[in-house]
Design a protein around this motif. Structure first.
Motif, mmCIF file in Angstrom:
data_model
loop_
_atom_site.group_PDB
_atom_site.id
_atom_site.type_symbol
_atom_site.label_atom_id
_atom_site.label_comp_id
_atom_site.label_asym_id
_atom_site.label_seq_id
_atom_site.Cartn_x
_atom_site.Cartn_y
_atom_site.Cartn_z
ATOM 1 N N TYR A 40 0.842 -1.197 0.000
ATOM 2 C CA TYR A 40 0.000 0.000 0.000
ATOM 3 C C TYR A 40 0.873 1.240 0.000
ATOM 4 C CZ TYR A 40 -3.276 -3.542 1.540
ATOM 5 O OH TYR A 40 -4.031 -4.693 1.630
ATOM 6 N N ALA A 70 -7.493 2.282 -3.470
ATOM 7 C CA ALA A 70 -8.365 2.160 -2.302
ATOM 8 C C ALA A 70 -8.639 3.550 -1.750
ATOM 9 C CB ALA A 70 -7.712 1.288 -1.238
ATOM 10 N N LEU A 81 -12.447 0.341 4.340
ATOM 11 C CA LEU A 81 -11.939 0.867 3.087
ATOM 12 C C LEU A 81 -12.723 0.278 1.927
ATOM 13 C CD1 LEU A 81 -9.488 0.845 5.214
ATOM 14 C CD2 LEU A 81 -8.069 1.140 3.221
ATOM 15 N N LYS A 82 -12.598 0.908 0.803
ATOM 16 C CA LYS A 82 -13.143 0.394 -0.456
ATOM 17 C C LYS A 82 -11.954 0.222 -1.394
ATOM 18 C CE LYS A 82 -17.704 0.754 0.195
ATOM 19 N NZ LYS A 82 -18.659 -0.322 -0.017
ATOM 20 N N VAL A 83 -11.873 -0.944 -2.025
ATOM 21 C CA VAL A 83 -10.752 -1.256 -2.909
ATOM 22 C C VAL A 83 -11.282 -1.589 -4.299
ATOM 23 C CG1 VAL A 83 -8.811 -2.821 -3.299
ATOM 24 C CG2 VAL A 83 -9.374 -2.124 -0.983
ATOM 25 N N TYR A 90 -15.931 -1.072 -6.685
ATOM 26 C CA TYR A 90 -15.229 -1.139 -5.400
ATOM 27 C C TYR A 90 -15.778 -2.258 -4.531
ATOM 28 C CZ TYR A 90 -12.743 3.261 -6.079
ATOM 29 O OH TYR A 90 -11.912 4.236 -6.531
ATOM 30 N N TYR A 93 -13.156 -3.589 2.080
ATOM 31 C CA TYR A 93 -11.901 -4.058 2.664
ATOM 32 C C TYR A 93 -11.976 -3.611 4.109
ATOM 33 C CZ TYR A 93 -6.791 -4.386 3.385
ATOM 34 O OH TYR A 93 -5.523 -4.684 3.830
#
Length: 154
Positions: A40, A70, A81-83, A90, A93
């Motif tokens: 990341y 993300a 989170l959104k990935v 998306y 996460y």
């Protein structure tokens, strides 16, 4: 019912860097991959770059890498989170567990079919692994399907 409660505090800069996949529930996009890592990085636009990588079947196998992005849609819920690895689609996460030193994490998604145990090192102490598996079970995950991911030795 799965308990998807996420961590309440997240220092996103401390979360950046490389995580080794210690275990996962089977999924089609990581089928037969070993030596899997997730890296990341903070992007200039405030989003995160996500690079998932691994080897097909053996460490001499084909190297596969996927780059995505993300975001944290709600600062009130920093562990959600959104990935996305494909256009604007998306997925959730959810950082379910994270130790104070950011050395291991338990990550889930919107469905009980996705679960990962991550570590900053290629190997995780057995007692820590067992504790994370127990926490996943307590949240309602079926951990009997967990695949331990082969990693190179440090």
């Amino acid at each position: 019912m799965i308990d998807k409660t996420t961590v309440q505090h997240l220092d996103i800069e401390r979360y950046m860097g490389t995580w080794y996949e210690i275990a996962r529930l089977p999924n089609r996009f990581e089928k037969d991959l070993i030596g899997v890592t997730a890296t990341y990085k903070l992007r200039d636009d405030g989003k995160l770059e996500v690079i998932n990588a691994g080897y097909k079947n053996t460490f001499d196998g084909k190297f596969k890498e996927a780059t995505g992005k993300a975001k944290i849609p709600n600062p009130e819920e920093p562990g959600k989170l959104k990935v996305s690895f494909f256009l604007f689609f998306y997925s959730e996460y959810n950082i379910l567990e994270l130790d104070d030193d950011y050395q291991y994490a338990l990550v889930g998604s919107s469905t009980p079919k996705y679960l990962w145990i991550l570590s900053r090192t290629p190997q995780l102490e057995e007692k820590t692994y067992d504790m994370l598996v127990q926490q996943a079970q307590a949240r309602g995950y079926d951990t009997s399907e967990l695949i331990k991911v082969k990693q190179k030795k440090e």
